[in-house]
Design a protein around this motif. Sequence first.
Motif, PDB file in Angstrom:
ATOM      1  N   ALA A 263       0.403 -17.905  10.331  1.00 58.10           N
ATOM      2  CA  ALA A 263       0.316 -16.565  10.297  1.00 58.10           C
ATOM      3  C   ALA A 263       0.202 -15.705  11.500  1.00 58.10           C
ATOM      4  O   ALA A 263       0.060 -16.145  12.517  1.00 58.10           O
ATOM      5  CB  ALA A 263      -1.062 -16.302   9.491  1.00 58.10           C
ATOM      6  N   PRO A 264       0.621 -14.586  11.250  1.00 63.11           N
ATOM      7  CA  PRO A 264       0.643 -13.556  12.561  1.00 63.11           C
ATOM      8  C   PRO A 264      -0.598 -13.545  13.027  1.00 63.11           C
ATOM      9  O   PRO A 264      -1.944 -13.324  12.394  1.00 63.11           O
ATOM     10  CB  PRO A 264       1.110 -12.350  12.006  1.00 63.11           C
ATOM     11  N   LEU A 265      -0.722 -13.554  14.304  1.00 61.08           N
ATOM     12  CA  LEU A 265      -2.172 -13.487  14.973  1.00 61.08           C
ATOM     13  C   LEU A 265      -2.499 -11.852  14.975  1.00 61.08           C
ATOM     14  O   LEU A 265      -1.776 -11.116  14.948  1.00 61.08           O
ATOM     15  CB  LEU A 265      -2.093 -14.079  16.305  1.00 61.08           C
ATOM     16  N   PRO A 266      -3.683 -11.719  15.059  1.00 58.67           N
ATOM     17  CA  PRO A 266      -4.390 -10.499  15.169  1.00 58.67           C
ATOM     18  C   PRO A 266      -3.685  -9.534  16.209  1.00 58.67           C
ATOM     19  O   PRO A 266      -3.528 -10.074  17.402  1.00 58.67           O
ATOM     20  CB  PRO A 266      -5.840 -10.483  15.462  1.00 58.67           C
ATOM     21  N   GLU A 267      -3.405  -8.289  16.045  1.00 61.68           N
ATOM     22  CA  GLU A 267      -2.682  -7.683  16.920  1.00 61.68           C
ATOM     23  C   GLU A 267      -3.211  -7.394  18.376  1.00 61.68           C
ATOM     24  O   GLU A 267      -2.582  -7.463  19.348  1.00 61.68           O
ATOM     25  CB  GLU A 267      -2.644  -6.118  16.452  1.00 61.68           C
ATOM     26  N   GLN A 268      -4.549  -7.518  18.367  1.00 64.71           N
ATOM     27  CA  GLN A 268      -5.135  -7.207  19.687  1.00 64.71           C
ATOM     28  C   GLN A 268      -5.569  -8.300  20.263  1.00 64.71           C
ATOM     29  O   GLN A 268      -6.115  -8.740  21.384  1.00 64.71           O
ATOM     30  CB  GLN A 268      -6.459  -6.539  19.429  1.00 64.71           C
ATOM     31  N   PHE A 269      -5.332  -9.765  19.443  1.00 63.05           N
ATOM     32  CA  PHE A 269      -5.463 -10.605  20.135  1.00 63.05           C
ATOM     33  C   PHE A 269      -4.505 -11.237  20.968  1.00 63.05           C
ATOM     34  O   PHE A 269      -3.201 -11.193  20.684  1.00 63.05           O
ATOM     35  CB  PHE A 269      -5.678 -11.958  19.048  1.00 63.05           C
ATOM     36  N   VAL A 270      -4.680 -11.566  22.275  1.00 57.32           N
ATOM     37  CA  VAL A 270      -3.674 -12.245  23.181  1.00 57.32           C
ATOM     38  C   VAL A 270      -3.513 -13.775  23.098  1.00 57.32           C
ATOM     39  O   VAL A 270      -4.677 -14.445  23.380  1.00 57.32           O
ATOM     40  CB  VAL A 270      -4.250 -11.862  24.693  1.00 57.32           C
ATOM     41  N   ASP A 271      -2.465 -14.147  22.793  1.00 61.33           N
ATOM     42  CA  ASP A 271      -2.088 -15.480  22.345  1.00 61.33           C
ATOM     43  C   ASP A 271      -2.245 -16.190  23.964  1.00 61.33           C
ATOM     44  O   ASP A 271      -1.265 -15.770  24.618  1.00 61.33           O
ATOM     45  CB  ASP A 271      -0.836 -15.618  21.938  1.00 61.33           C
ATOM     46  N   PRO A 272      -3.163 -17.250  24.068  1.00 59.08           N
ATOM     47  CA  PRO A 272      -3.272 -17.943  25.198  1.00 59.08           C
ATOM     48  C   PRO A 272      -2.122 -18.742  25.725  1.00 59.08           C
ATOM     49  O   PRO A 272      -2.020 -19.396  26.925  1.00 59.08           O
ATOM     50  CB  PRO A 272      -4.774 -18.409  25.231  1.00 59.08           C
TER      51      PRO A 272
END
Length: 268
Positions: A42-51
């Motif tokens: 699923a798409p990650l939350p907009e404010q979450f920075v994919d590490p």
Amino acid sequence: MYHRDGHIHSPYCPHGSSDSFKQYIERGIQLGYSEMTFTEHAPLPEQFVDPVPLKDSGMKMAHLEKYIDDLTIIKKEYENDIKINIGLEVDYIEGYEKETTDFLHEWGDMLDDSILSVHFIQYSPGNYICLDYSPDSFKYLIDHYSSLETVYQRYFDTLNLSITSELGPFKPKRIGHITLVRKFQELFPRTFEDNVYIQKILKDIKNHNYSLDVNGAGLIKPHCKEIYPPLLYIHEARKLGIPLIYGSDAHAAKQLGQGLAECKHILY
């Protein structure tokens, strides 16, 4: 024989293959599948920075509607041959429960079947690492916590939060690859017993009436070489009455069926 694969990725996976839905489905039919669930990240939350370096852990939000539309068409096309379910693999990210709940509220009624998984560990406030991305990312956690066992504890604590957190009526009811923390176990061998952590997770799953992703992908990981979870715990889950759903976790059509031979005697 009833063969259901409940954990399959797709051409919409940004870190997977470009194999088409039809390639996956035709391969599934060849394997004797009667049911398949596509569970794209699923798409990650907009404010979450994919590490992860390429920021490719989840599907882009802009692609989600097309993903669902494509599957709606293809499930109709194959309805006389095989049951196709529209699903997602949803990430539980500690601290982003509201965003995840909001996402599920918006999209959940369009899904047939989904999985809730933990890939990201919050190792300090607002800072996350993808546990299974690479041996280096896993070692970073060990160095941060100064203990392999603490990494395991942190993973299972986060997994417990995924099970117990209130994410609304569309929260996935199947918990994904519960021993993912063992992915690099041959590189980072345990000097402790993790049985107590896994047993607790199984009891939590049972207490919440969830099902278990019996995930064949670990078997082909070069530093894991076992199903997630291992057969011992699949037997334990069955004794507890937890529904067991096989998942290949395929990211390419040729990976469908991985691990099924090793666990189908328990599942069917």
